[in-house]
Every structure is written in C-alpha cells, then in structure tokens.
Write an enzyme that holds these catalytic residues in place. Sequence first.
Site: not given
Ligand code: AHR
Length: 548
Positions: A54, A397, A347, A284, A211-212
């Site tokens: 990103e 990432q 992600e 995450y 995205n999201e």
């Molecule tokens: O990976 C960092 C961020 O986390 C990304 O931009 C987003 O999609 C997520 O919230």
Amino acid sequence: MQRRDFLKTSALAGSAYFLFRKQALAATADAHIEVLVDEPIATIAPEIYGHFTEHLGGVIYDGVWVGEKSSIPNVHGIRKELVEKLKAIKAPVIRWPGGCFADSYDWRDGVGPPEKRPRRTNFWEGVESKDGNATHKYDPNQFGTNEFVHFCKLIGSQPYLAANLRSLPALEFDRWVEYCNSPAGSTTLADLRASGGYPEAFGVRYWGVGNESWGCGGNFTAQEYAAEFRRFAAWVPRYGMELSLVASGPNDDNWDWTRGFLEEILRKGPGQLRSIYGLALHYYAWNLSRGRTRDWNEGKGDAIKFDAVDWYELLRQGQVIESLIEGHWQVMGEFDREHRIKLVVDEWGPWYRPGSDATPGNILEQIPTLRDAVFSGMTLDLFNRHPEKIAMANCAQLINCLNSLYLAHEDRFVVTPVGHVFSMYAAHQGGQALRTIFSAPTIDYDRDGKSASFWGLKGSASVHDKDLTLTVVNPHVSDGRETQVVVRGAKIKATGATVLTHSDIHAHNTFAENNVVAPKAQSVEIREDMLSFRFPPASVTKLSVHLL
Ligand code: AHR
C-alpha cells in the site's frame, strides 16, 4: 513343527516385535502426528501465499520503489534485492495500491510520463509523523500502474488491483480495466499504456471492488455496499479474459456484514452471485490487553518487548482467524449453497503499537520477531487446512510495515523471521492438502490470575507427487516436543528438516545483525517407518519427506 508353521510363528513373532518396538518408541514421545496420505482435502491455491503493498509509510517509496536514478541496485526503479527475494519464494500474487489508500486513489494520476504526474496528498498524511519522508505524505505518483505491474511481472506474480469505490465513479473502474487489459492499439488508453513502454495488455485478472467498505472505504452499510458492488460489477469490460472480482467483506466476526451483503446481492436474483469471485476477510491480531479493554489504541502490545504471556496471547488472538474462516464460510453457504464464492483473506497479521519502526518515522512499521514467525507459520498452516474455502490470502504488508517479510531503507535490506517462514512454506503452494491429526499436551499459563491454555503442536501437510511437506509449529516458549510422525498410506524413503527458532523468543533481524533468526537444516531419524523428531521450543519446522 512344519516349515509352514515355523514361518507363521516367526511372522507372528516378528510383527509382535515390531509392535513392541513401535510402542516403545511411542512411549518416549510426548506428541504424535499422523499424516493421512489417502485423505486429500483440496489443492492449496498458490495465491494463499500472497502479499499486500500500500502507499503507506515506507512500503512503496523506499521499500519497493527506489527510482531509476538511484545508486541502490534497481530494475527500472524497483528495488532489485526485493525482486530477487520474491522470485525465490515464488510470490504468487501482490495486492496494490491499498488498503484504505485505494479508495482515495485516482489511477490516472499514476500513468503517463512520470515527470508530468501530479503530487497528491496521501490518505495516511494525517497520521504521518514529522520524521516521515515527504514521499510518504505527498504521493509523487512515480510508482503507478505500469510500475506495479512491471514489478509483478519481474517476479512472476499476478497483480491484484484494488479499485476505488468510495470516491471514483464506476466508469473509472471500467476505464482502469480498459487501461490494463485492452489489446495493443485498440483504445486510446491502450495507446497511453504503450506510450509508457507497455504495448501488450497487462491481463490483470484480480480486481478488488473497494476496500473495507464498512469503514475507510465509504462507511457503507452491507446493503448499501451490495448495491454499489452490483453497479460496479455490472458489465465491466472483459477483453476475452475472465475477471475475478473480490467484494469487500467482513471485518473480524461481523457475520451481519456477510449475511447482509449476500442477502442484498441476491435481491436481484441468484445470477448475481456469479459476479463475485471472492469475499475479502480482514483480520489483524492486535488486542494484547488480556481482556482488560477493547480499545484499539490501548489494547495493543509492543512488537519487541513482551513476556511469555504476551507471546501466548498473540498466538491466541491469531488462532481466532480459523473460527472466522469457518463462521463466514457457513454464513456464505446459506446464500451460496454450492460455495462458488471463496474467501480472500487479503489482510492478515499482527498489529502492534507504534515504536518499533526500523526506520524512524515509518508509520505502521514494526520489527517482526520470532513470535511473528511462529504466528505466521501458524496462520499459513491453518490456511492450508482450509484450501477448499480460501482462494487467496495477502500478508499485511510486504515490506516496511506490519507483518513484513522484509525491511529496507536506502541501501540496507534485511529478511525478517516472517520472510523466512514464507520461504520455508513455499513448498506447499499448489500441493494437495492432506488431513493430519496432531496430539500434544496443551499449554497452560496464567493470564493475570486466571488460567488460560493454548494448543501444544499444530501444522499442515501437503503432497506434490511423491514429495510430502509437513510444517509444524511448537508454540511452547520453553519446552521442546519429542514427536513421533506417522505417514499413513505411504512408505517413507528419505526426509530432512528445516528449523526456524532461537533461544530468545524476542530474537529478530536488523540491518546491522541480519542473520540472528535464520532457518537451519537438520537431519530426521526414520525408525520402523516412523519419523522421530524433537520440535524445539518456539519454533517453526518444515519436514520434507520423500515417499516411495
Ligand atoms: O494495512 C493497514 C490498513 O489496515 C489498511 O489500509 C486497511 O485496509 C486496514 O484497516
């Protein structure tokens, strides 16, 4: 005694002896693994080993892109060492340009002559630190579609582009597809692509539609987003190739998003499901507060300073993704009985509080330790165990960010323990996943006065022809596991092990000391058709077994 009777008695005695030997071996082991060669699950999509890049902090500028005039070895501006490393691990797919950035990005800014491209305020500018590089705050657009696709082609990866649904109209999505995929000489955009040195169509297959979209991608409700998705996905130009459109899926355990989205999609009839290749799931592992808070900032832990409880807590948080995969898959099955739509975990990774950036000022950069390697091995194993559900996954990432495989700054470059895990696990790509049975004592630990537990040994297995790969994670911070591995349904010919571990659970690689955590080859004992191996504490191991 007749000869026949003699042979029978000896055979019985022999098998009793072998049974006794096996039992004796089993008695010395404290864990068992069975690999069931006759119970294949499905093929492991190579794309499960995908990556995410990103325009955020040092990921693109400095990480991937150094510029053609740089003294840092580069291929048309792209960091050469990164390309070589990604080729070696057979990186199958790379997602770009975001993330949240994607829904603020106008792809037109990144095409045409580089010197004429505009500078734009980066989506992440508001959280950029004062030490952050200017290119991180104000995107110079030197790295655009041509450069990204070129980066992928150098590696042999598939590009996966995330389109802007929040702030560009659907027509611009069509136009981006046209720019990438219309045949040489066919359209004005194909000519523009050619003027940058790329006459042939890029043939981009994977496209994220937003995205999201429940958050930074537009704050939509599931129903609103479904209506937008239908509009964006309707009649996208194909140029004779299949496009795989990925819908923005749920965050964590938001079952309502998955349900609401599919319900609304189907309001226009069952045929609408055919426009969706994958549903993106983001997860995450961040809450290390041991149950004290659910606050995003307060709940996070440190990347490098942690104790054994934090170690287990992170792994427990990571393990949650398996129930999310199973749960969302079940919800998806309520609407899509044949399960045509797969999960795209685009992600995933641990997310710590700021403060362990290898290059001061790089936002969201953290230094991965052995804990993150164990986390990543565990996650890839669990993806391997669900190959029929997961079409793709992208570690967040790739470089200079969260769960990065590499860290780079100017002419310095280092492979992190996570990078080593990806290199060890590459052997699973495209393999036939096999059912495995693991049994090992669970780990009990004290979670601030309350007892908590975590599994003792887990992993995954896959086979390509006669080559079996078994990867195993031992999460125990101090105990090794004497383990007996039985391969059912095939005979073992030869084997070797690759082990990633360290005596210090905090161990990590830095620019100055780049080989602290590195995989080591080890021999494996074959006894009575079984493998005996001691999985060291805090380790990720790959057993490469040749079958007869
Ligand atoms: O990976 C960092 C961020 O986390 C990304 O931009 C987003 O999609 C997520 O919230």
